[in-house]
Design an enzyme around this catalytic site. Structure first.
Site, PDB file in Angstrom:
ATOM      1  N   ASP A   1      38.719  30.121  32.172  1.00  0.00           N
ATOM      2  CA  ASP A   1      38.809  30.984  31.297  1.00  0.00           C
ATOM      3  C   ASP A   1      38.637  30.607  30.016  1.00  0.00           C
ATOM      4  O   ASP A   1      39.697  30.150  29.581  1.00  0.00           O
ATOM      5  CB  ASP A   1      39.615  32.050  31.766  1.00  0.00           C
ATOM      6  CG  ASP A   1      38.885  32.909  33.400  1.00  0.00           C
ATOM      7  OD1 ASP A   1      37.450  32.362  33.431  1.00  0.00           O
ATOM      8  OD2 ASP A   1      38.952  33.964  33.478  1.00  0.00           O
TER       9      ASP A   1
ATOM     10  N   ASP B   1      47.288  38.570  34.545  1.00  0.00           N
ATOM     11  CA  ASP B   1      46.048  39.411  35.139  1.00  0.00           C
ATOM     12  C   ASP B   1      45.582  40.368  35.915  1.00  0.00           C
ATOM     13  O   ASP B   1      44.227  41.156  36.195  1.00  0.00           O
ATOM     14  CB  ASP B   1      46.137  38.424  36.875  1.00  0.00           C
ATOM     15  CG  ASP B   1      45.640  36.783  36.401  1.00  0.00           C
ATOM     16  OD1 ASP B   1      45.532  36.057  35.131  1.00  0.00           O
ATOM     17  OD2 ASP B   1      45.885  35.540  37.204  1.00  0.00           O
TER      18      ASP B   1
ATOM     19  N   MET C   1      50.947  36.463  26.969  1.00  0.00           N
ATOM     20  CA  MET C   1      50.364  35.137  27.230  1.00  0.00           C
ATOM     21  C   MET C   1      48.692  34.318  26.306  1.00  0.00           C
ATOM     22  O   MET C   1      48.915  33.296  26.184  1.00  0.00           O
ATOM     23  CB  MET C   1      50.553  34.828  28.489  1.00  0.00           C
ATOM     24  CG  MET C   1      51.257  35.184  28.838  1.00  0.00           C
ATOM     25  SD  MET C   1      51.685  34.551  31.057  1.00  0.00           S
ATOM     26  CE  MET C   1      53.385  35.309  31.434  1.00  0.00           C
TER      27      MET C   1
ATOM     28  N   ASN D   1      44.468  32.455  43.311  1.00  0.00           N
ATOM     29  CA  ASN D   1      45.677  31.169  42.510  1.00  0.00           C
ATOM     30  C   ASN D   1      46.699  30.396  43.366  1.00  0.00           C
ATOM     31  O   ASN D   1      47.168  29.629  43.183  1.00  0.00           O
ATOM     32  CB  ASN D   1      46.760  32.720  41.849  1.00  0.00           C
ATOM     33  CG  ASN D   1      45.760  32.650  40.525  1.00  0.00           C
ATOM     34  OD1 ASN D   1      44.553  32.378  40.401  1.00  0.00           O
ATOM     35  ND2 ASN D   1      46.557  33.720  40.282  1.00  0.00           N
TER      36      ASN D   1
END
Length: 435
Positions: free
Chosen positions: A121, A319, A341, A23
């Site tokens: 994703d 994550d 989220m 990330n």
């Protein structure tokens, strides 16, 4: 399409080094467009998403030199803006969600940007409003071609301003910061994301000559400068990999040392796994996870069931909720996993249930896991990886299960985890890649 064949139930042992943070890499790589000078980046992970972005930068005219296994030098002194008008650019950019962060640097340095709707994703709705609202407040004008799903942005006269973000989006904040770094005047961003990835980006930009204060808080102040220079940057280890390896060690009753973790930058990740009963020892900057036959999930102080939920930093990263969920299946006790989220990230639990896990999917955002305390082993099955993080959670389940599992669609896993099969085999795992 490749698959993993995994023979589970094997205790692993050894040391493993986490890759550079995916990330962070997507932000840092986009930032090389901000200067015509050389930028050297260390600890770049060799994963699909990152390699796609490096290829895209090269196609745009950025000179890319591989200096070592994890080190690259980039020089964006001859960027071909006409390439953005090609179908090739739009096609490649649309296959990579991180490509949206090319826009901030392009607007800052060249005054224009164009991008097709990014992919990534399939984990639920991931809106782009924060990015574009921020650009608009800086004075950019944008048009969305809904028929072709293409964004056109004119940023010739960016001017600093005050803005309150509607959400603390990590990529949105990164994009706006990069655009504001060379805008005229001062920009203040309130409700900014403050993840370590963002801190790394801001620190790198400051070394390049930017004037960013408030780094690490949700209130950033950026004084625009006329130009930025080259620099050298080393990325953090991937906190998602570190958490994944902790869960792997617990599930497989393995003794694993995770090296070079930058522990002070992990936030509440270690403590969250400790609340699940997992023993961790900090040895310098390494995390040692001893082999544990049993680990027991804590309750809240009043005795009620523990809830682990994602939140913006310094809360728990979304994550790792997939890893928490799968790790809880063999713990003693019960936990409610609340994925706030994204509404599709828990839809892999049907495979865990098929393997024998006791999980109640309450709704798209919540799952209650009733730990088996190893009284019943998970069993190997054939399954498909739906996204990067769920794919690794299923891989951990397979490594702990009794029997053989086949995991299809592992291209998803390769997008986020560098040579994961080779690295697991080095710990003693029985895993092979098959066609």
């Amino acid at each position: 399409m490749s698959s993993f064949r995994v023979n589970g139930g094997i205790k692993l042992k050894g040391e493993i080094i986490p890759q550079g943070a995916k990330n962070e890499a997507l932000q840092i790589l986009c930032a090389v467009l901000l200067t015509p000078e050389k930028v050297t980046i260390e600890k770049i992970p060799n994963i699909v998403d990152v390699n796609k972005l490096i290829e895209l930068l090269s196609d745009m005219g950025v000179k890319v030199t591989k200096e070592g296994p994890e080190t690259y030098t980039f020089q964006a002194d001859e960027v071909n803006l006409d390439f953005m008008e090609t179908e090739d650019f739009l096609k490649k950019a649309s296959g990579l969600r991180g490509s949206v962060m090319l826009l901030g640097p392009l607007l800052a340095r060249f005054g224009k940007g164009k991008l097709s709707k990014p992919g990534g994703d399939k984990i639920g709705r991931r809106r782009m409003d924060t990015h574009f609202t921020g650009f608009q407040k800086l004075g950019a004008k944008f048009n969305y071609d809904s028929k072709n799903e293409i964004f056109h942005i004119d940023g010739k006269n960016l001017k600093g301003c005050y803005m309150l973000l509607d959400e603390a989006s990590v990529t949105g904040t990164a994009n706006i910061v990069m655009a504001a770094a060379m805008a005229e005047g001062t920009t203040t961003i309130y409700n900014a994301a403050c993840e370590p990835y963002l801190q790394q980006l801001c620190d790198m930009l400051n070394r390049m000559g930017a004037k960013i204060s408030g780094v690490g808080s949700n209130l950033l102040t950026i004084e625009g400068v006329n130009k930025l220079k080259g620099t050298k940057h080393k990325m953090l280890p991937d906190m998602i990999e570190i958490g994944s390896f902790i869960g792997l060690a617990a599930m497989t009753q393995s003794e694993i040392t995770i090296k070079d973790c930058q522990i002070p930058r992990l936030g509440i990740i270690p403590d969250t796994f400790r609340r699940m009963g997992i023993q961790l020892e900090f040895r310098g900057d390494d995390i040692f996870v001893p082999a544990q036959k049993h680990y027991e999930i804590e309750t809240f102080i009043d005795g009620s069931i523990l809830t682990i939920a994602d939140a913006i930093w310094p809360g728990f990263t979304p994550d790792l909720l997939s890893i928490v969920l799968v790790t809880a299946t063999q713990a003693k006790g019960t936990v409610l996993v609340h994925q706030k989220m994204f509404e599709s990230r828990l839809f892999f639990v049907d495979k865990l249930i098929e393997m024998g896990a006791q999980i109640i999917l309450c709704d798209p955002h919540r799952a209650t896991v009733i730990g088996l305390d190893r009284k019943t082993e998970l069993r190997g099955i054939r399954m498909t990886s739906p996204d990067i993080r769920a794919g690794v959670a299923l891989l951990i389940a397979a490594l702990s299960a009794n029997g053989t599992s086949i995991i299809d669609n592992i291209d998803q896993i390769d997008r986020g985890y560098q040579n994961i099969d080779e690295r697991l085999r080095a710990l003693g795992a029985d895993i092979e890649r098959i066609s």
